[in-house]
Write a protein that holds these residues in place. Structure first.
Motif, PDB file in Angstrom:
ATOM      1  N   THR A 182     -36.108  -9.784  50.820  1.00 59.67           N
ATOM      2  CA  THR A 182     -36.918  -8.633  51.112  1.00 59.67           C
ATOM      3  C   THR A 182     -36.297  -7.840  52.427  1.00 59.67           C
ATOM      4  OG1 THR A 182     -38.672  -9.813  50.100  1.00 59.67           O
ATOM      5  CG2 THR A 182     -38.985  -7.690  51.115  1.00 59.67           C
ATOM      6  N   THR A 183     -36.392  -8.712  53.581  1.00 58.91           N
ATOM      7  CA  THR A 183     -36.170  -7.957  54.840  1.00 58.91           C
ATOM      8  C   THR A 183     -34.905  -7.246  54.727  1.00 58.91           C
ATOM      9  OG1 THR A 183     -37.215  -9.890  56.051  1.00 58.91           O
ATOM     10  CG2 THR A 183     -35.729  -8.649  57.156  1.00 58.91           C
ATOM     11  N   GLU A 184     -33.789  -7.799  54.354  1.00 61.39           N
ATOM     12  CA  GLU A 184     -32.231  -7.034  54.418  1.00 61.39           C
ATOM     13  C   GLU A 184     -32.543  -5.905  53.409  1.00 61.39           C
ATOM     14  OE1 GLU A 184     -28.670  -9.356  54.250  1.00 61.39           O
ATOM     15  OE2 GLU A 184     -29.551 -10.985  55.534  1.00 61.39           O
ATOM     16  N   ILE A 185     -32.862  -5.950  52.093  1.00 63.58           N
ATOM     17  CA  ILE A 185     -32.817  -5.063  51.240  1.00 63.58           C
ATOM     18  C   ILE A 185     -33.724  -3.833  51.722  1.00 63.58           C
ATOM     19  CG2 ILE A 185     -33.486  -4.199  48.855  1.00 63.58           C
ATOM     20  CD1 ILE A 185     -32.695  -6.985  48.052  1.00 63.58           C
ATOM     21  N   ALA A 186     -34.837  -4.121  52.377  1.00 63.74           N
ATOM     22  CA  ALA A 186     -36.032  -2.904  53.027  1.00 63.74           C
ATOM     23  C   ALA A 186     -35.104  -2.246  54.108  1.00 63.74           C
ATOM     24  CB  ALA A 186     -36.815  -3.731  53.205  1.00 63.74           C
ATOM     25  N   ILE A 187     -34.204  -3.206  55.075  1.00 64.79           N
ATOM     26  CA  ILE A 187     -33.600  -2.276  56.190  1.00 64.79           C
ATOM     27  C   ILE A 187     -32.473  -1.742  55.512  1.00 64.79           C
ATOM     28  CG2 ILE A 187     -32.177  -2.788  58.048  1.00 64.79           C
ATOM     29  CD1 ILE A 187     -33.321  -5.304  58.715  1.00 64.79           C
ATOM     30  N   GLY A 188     -31.984  -2.165  54.569  1.00 69.18           N
ATOM     31  CA  GLY A 188     -30.943  -1.252  53.885  1.00 69.18           C
ATOM     32  C   GLY A 188     -31.428   0.136  53.317  1.00 69.18           C
ATOM     33  N   ARG A 189     -32.616   0.106  52.603  1.00 67.28           N
ATOM     34  CA  ARG A 189     -32.963   1.143  51.927  1.00 67.28           C
ATOM     35  C   ARG A 189     -33.696   2.144  53.013  1.00 67.28           C
ATOM     36  NH1 ARG A 189     -37.520   1.696  47.178  1.00 67.28           N
ATOM     37  NH2 ARG A 189     -39.074   1.197  49.160  1.00 67.28           N
ATOM     38  N   LYS A 190     -34.581   1.442  54.134  1.00 66.09           N
ATOM     39  CA  LYS A 190     -34.870   2.368  55.102  1.00 66.09           C
ATOM     40  C   LYS A 190     -34.170   2.942  55.863  1.00 66.09           C
ATOM     41  CE  LYS A 190     -38.274   2.896  58.310  1.00 66.09           C
ATOM     42  NZ  LYS A 190     -39.879   3.637  58.441  1.00 66.09           N
ATOM     43  N   THR A 191     -32.927   2.575  56.359  1.00 68.08           N
ATOM     44  CA  THR A 191     -31.910   3.164  57.259  1.00 68.08           C
ATOM     45  C   THR A 191     -31.054   4.108  56.415  1.00 68.08           C
ATOM     46  OG1 THR A 191     -30.320   1.327  57.209  1.00 68.08           O
ATOM     47  CG2 THR A 191     -32.436   1.453  58.884  1.00 68.08           C
ATOM     48  N   LYS A 192     -30.814   3.620  55.244  1.00 66.45           N
ATOM     49  CA  LYS A 192     -29.743   4.417  54.374  1.00 66.45           C
ATOM     50  C   LYS A 192     -28.170   4.057  55.181  1.00 66.45           C
ATOM     51  CE  LYS A 192     -32.380   6.520  51.219  1.00 66.45           C
ATOM     52  NZ  LYS A 192     -33.465   5.447  51.244  1.00 66.45           N
ATOM     53  N   GLN A 193     -28.110   3.078  55.693  1.00 65.75           N
ATOM     54  CA  GLN A 193     -26.893   2.756  56.405  1.00 65.75           C
ATOM     55  C   GLN A 193     -26.210   1.450  56.132  1.00 65.75           C
ATOM     56  OE1 GLN A 193     -25.549   4.568  59.293  1.00 65.75           O
ATOM     57  NE2 GLN A 193     -26.727   6.152  58.508  1.00 65.75           N
ATOM     58  N   SER A 194     -24.954   1.401  56.300  1.00 69.92           N
ATOM     59  CA  SER A 194     -24.197   0.298  56.308  1.00 69.92           C
ATOM     60  C   SER A 194     -24.879  -0.916  57.091  1.00 69.92           C
ATOM     61  CB  SER A 194     -22.717   0.708  56.510  1.00 69.92           C
ATOM     62  OG  SER A 194     -22.862   0.528  57.907  1.00 69.92           O
ATOM     63  N   PRO A 195     -24.415  -2.227  56.995  1.00 64.06           N
ATOM     64  CA  PRO A 195     -24.685  -3.113  57.933  1.00 64.06           C
ATOM     65  C   PRO A 195     -24.353  -2.943  59.240  1.00 64.06           C
ATOM     66  CG  PRO A 195     -23.299  -3.916  56.223  1.00 64.06           C
ATOM     67  CD  PRO A 195     -23.637  -2.568  55.790  1.00 64.06           C
ATOM     68  N   LEU A 196     -23.001  -2.383  59.362  1.00 67.19           N
ATOM     69  CA  LEU A 196     -22.607  -2.206  60.655  1.00 67.19           C
ATOM     70  C   LEU A 196     -23.642  -1.088  61.533  1.00 67.19           C
ATOM     71  CD1 LEU A 196     -20.470  -2.750  63.122  1.00 67.19           C
ATOM     72  CD2 LEU A 196     -18.965  -0.970  61.706  1.00 67.19           C
ATOM     73  N   THR A 197     -23.985  -0.073  60.912  1.00 69.52           N
ATOM     74  CA  THR A 197     -24.661   0.891  61.500  1.00 69.52           C
ATOM     75  C   THR A 197     -26.277   0.730  61.390  1.00 69.52           C
ATOM     76  OG1 THR A 197     -24.253   2.152  59.630  1.00 69.52           O
ATOM     77  CG2 THR A 197     -22.898   2.470  61.682  1.00 69.52           C
ATOM     78  N   ALA A 198     -26.714  -0.277  60.385  1.00 68.09           N
ATOM     79  CA  ALA A 198     -28.295  -0.079  60.319  1.00 68.09           C
ATOM     80  C   ALA A 198     -29.159  -0.804  61.469  1.00 68.09           C
ATOM     81  CB  ALA A 198     -28.343  -0.831  58.970  1.00 68.09           C
ATOM     82  N   TYR A 199     -28.456  -1.796  61.955  1.00 66.73           N
ATOM     83  CA  TYR A 199     -29.462  -2.565  62.998  1.00 66.73           C
ATOM     84  C   TYR A 199     -29.530  -1.617  64.096  1.00 66.73           C
ATOM     85  CZ  TYR A 199     -29.133  -6.969  60.244  1.00 66.73           C
ATOM     86  OH  TYR A 199     -29.156  -7.799  59.435  1.00 66.73           O
ATOM     87  N   LYS A 200     -28.431  -1.054  64.569  1.00 73.64           N
ATOM     88  CA  LYS A 200     -28.814  -0.058  65.708  1.00 73.64           C
ATOM     89  C   LYS A 200     -29.881   0.880  65.645  1.00 73.64           C
ATOM     90  CE  LYS A 200     -25.109   2.902  65.793  1.00 73.64           C
ATOM     91  NZ  LYS A 200     -23.727   2.878  65.528  1.00 73.64           N
ATOM     92  N   GLN A 201     -30.020   1.516  64.469  1.00 73.16           N
ATOM     93  CA  GLN A 201     -31.019   2.295  64.066  1.00 73.16           C
ATOM     94  C   GLN A 201     -32.417   1.608  64.101  1.00 73.16           C
ATOM     95  OE1 GLN A 201     -29.572   5.192  61.201  1.00 73.16           O
ATOM     96  NE2 GLN A 201     -31.536   5.635  60.344  1.00 73.16           N
ATOM     97  N   VAL A 202     -32.565   0.391  63.696  1.00 73.98           N
ATOM     98  CA  VAL A 202     -33.624  -0.243  63.806  1.00 73.98           C
ATOM     99  C   VAL A 202     -34.233  -0.415  65.374  1.00 73.98           C
ATOM    100  CG1 VAL A 202     -34.983  -2.409  62.951  1.00 73.98           C
ATOM    101  CG2 VAL A 202     -33.138  -1.575  61.655  1.00 73.98           C
ATOM    102  N   HIS A 203     -33.211  -0.775  65.921  1.00 72.30           N
ATOM    103  CA  HIS A 203     -33.461  -1.119  67.421  1.00 72.30           C
ATOM    104  C   HIS A 203     -32.055  -1.080  68.256  1.00 72.30           C
ATOM    105  CE1 HIS A 203     -34.978  -2.273  71.278  1.00 72.30           C
ATOM    106  NE2 HIS A 203     -36.123  -1.845  70.920  1.00 72.30           N
TER     107      HIS A 203
END
Ligand code: PHE
Length: 462
Positions: free
Chosen positions: A59-80
């Motif tokens: 759930t966590t990974e899929i939700a991060i993906g959908r919320k940020t609409k970013q790839s793994p490389l760029t999604a995390y920095k958008q979260v924090h």
């Protein structure tokens, strides 16, 4: 800004994610672990963990993906911004896995061709596998075919490539698994000493929990085995679920999709056991189940098919076809994790990213294949095994980087961004989140601690 491409439907997403989840792990490790760890006991523990631990991470990974609409490389920095490093790791993991997964995909392809051309008996001979992988050109050619097939699907895009292929292949995979599983239950064999063993007896070995003689420590080992398997099987910490999550439409019911993905993955793993454990048991006895991984798939299974006689030649074809489907859809997902990262990071076209990523994977894929001949060496690994290039890449990604990515993700969501980051994303369109409190406890406390234990165990500290 250009709108992000997406899966056209939630079925498309579920089948693509299930395609990723159902892979070699389901076939060559799950049945082996179940047989080793007391049959039904392992199955029960696995299912409990899937509904708690697996569910929280998925759930966590899929939700991060959908919320940020970013790839793994760029999604995390958008979260924090401080957690950008997880993104880098989550992109390195698929870069390490893709080349060797393609090499193994090539081996599967070779065995499929061998059975298809009626040479299954040869594949059952001692030394066949060893002499194949130590060859110089053949493994490279098969690896390239497998890799280019993967690249082609990625190149076609999310909807016209990944989604379409998953929608066609996953139902086929289900049918093939069920055919082989039903066949396995019907076989019986009398060995030289006159002992008769049947598929149904083999099913009992697989299903009936054996607690006899098990100590508390043994049960802990079963839990750790189940957790490690689950973690790998759900394609967690490989960047994949973030990439796929970023293509999920905002009005999709995530909880429902996540449940369906878990059911699909567990169903196939379970039936892989029904397919393999009885077949191996009938022809090799309980001791036959001591092999897992390539040893099970490329050495034991061809022997089992040979013992089956005429039917075996046919079942062998279906079996390796089924494994190709399982491996291909997983390989597509792992390459997409890198391609999406390159697209988002460098702002290049899908076409350019696919060509670049494929080029890098080809170079490393060739190195992996050469690791069994020109570049052969033996490196002792902390888990006691001796490895070549493939095993080293597998060891570093699976045992070190993936648990680190997953622990980092738990800390980020559990403590920094807070669980509501995920819960709000899941429920934003009015969809339910049935295990909300369980999720909070899991992501903050239980999952990171369990993952830390897994990491310490994997690197040989405990
Ligand atoms: N879930 C996959 C499996 O069981 C893991 C995996 C996915 C590995 C994608 C590589 C690429 O095999």
């Amino acid at each position: 800004m250009k709108k992000r491409t997406s899966f056209s439907s939630s079925v498309g997403f579920v089948l693509a994610a299930a395609g990723s989840a159902v892979g070699l792990g389901n076939i060559w490790r799950f049945p082996y672990l179940a047989a080793k760890d007391g049959g039904g006991l392992f199955l029960v523990i696995y299912i409990i963990l899937a509904l708690t631990f697996g569910f929280a991470l998925l759930t966590t990974e899929i939700a991060i993906g959908r919320k940020t609409k970013q790839s793994p490389l760029t999604a995390y920095k958008q979260v924090h911004p401080k957690f950008k490093w997880i993104g880098v790791f989550a992109c390195i993991v698929p870069m390490m896995i893709t080349p060797y997964y393609c090499a193994i995909g090539g081996w599967v392809l070779k065995y499929f061709v061998t059975f298809l051309t009626g040479q299954g008996e040869m594949a059952a001979q001692d030394g066949y596998f060893g002499s194949f992988i130590t060859g110089t050109t053949e493994p490279i050619i098969y690896m390239l075919i497998f890799l280019l097939a993967t690249s082609f699907v990625i190149y076609l895009g999310v909807e016209k490539g990944i989604e379409l292929v998953s929608k066609i292949l996953m139902p086929i995979l289900l049918v093939l698994v069920i055919i082989i599983a039903v066949f396995s239950l019907t076989i019986s064999h009398t060995d030289e000493t006159g002992v008769v063993r049947t598929g149904l007896q083999g099913l009992k070995v697989y299903l009936i929990p054996s607690l006899a003689g098990k100590t508390f420590k043994d049960v802990i080992i079963v839990v750790m085995d189940a957790m490690g398997q689950l973690f790998y099987s759900l394609s967690i910490a490989m960047g994949i679920l973030i990439a796929y999550g970023s293509y999920v439409q905002d009005d999709d019911n995530l909880m429902r999709s996540i449940n369906q993905i878990e059911i699909f993955d567990t169903f196939v793993a379970f039936f892989a056991g029904v397919m393999i454990v009885p077949a191996v048991f009938v022809f090799m006895g309980q001791e036959g189940m001591t092999a897992s991984g390539p040893g099970l798939m490329f050495v034991s299974m061809p022997k089992v098919f040979m013992e089956m006689g005429k039917a075996g030649a046919f079942i062998g074809i279906i079996f390796f076809l089924m494994v190709i489907v399982a491996a291909l859809t997983s390989c597509i997902s792992i390459m997409e994790a890198i391609v999406s990262s390159f697209i988002d990071q460098f702002h290049i076209s899908r076409r350019k990213a696919t060509v670049t990523v494929s080029g890098i994977a080809i170079v490393f894929g060739i190195l992996v294949c050469l690791g069994y001949n020109k570049l052969y060496f033996e490196v002792p690994l902390p888990n006691g095994a001796v490895g070549q290039i493939l095993d080293i890449m597998d060891y570093i990604s699976n045992n070190i980087l993936m648990p680190v990515v997953a622990i980092g993700t738990c800390i980020l969501i559990g403590w920094v961004a807070k669980p509501d980051y995920v819960i709000d994303e899941v429920t934003k369109n009015g969809s339910g989140f049935s295990r909300k409190e369980l999720y909070r406890v899991m992501i903050k406390f239980i999952a990171p601690v369990m993952l830390a234990v897994l990491l310490l165990q994997a690197i040989g500290i405990i």
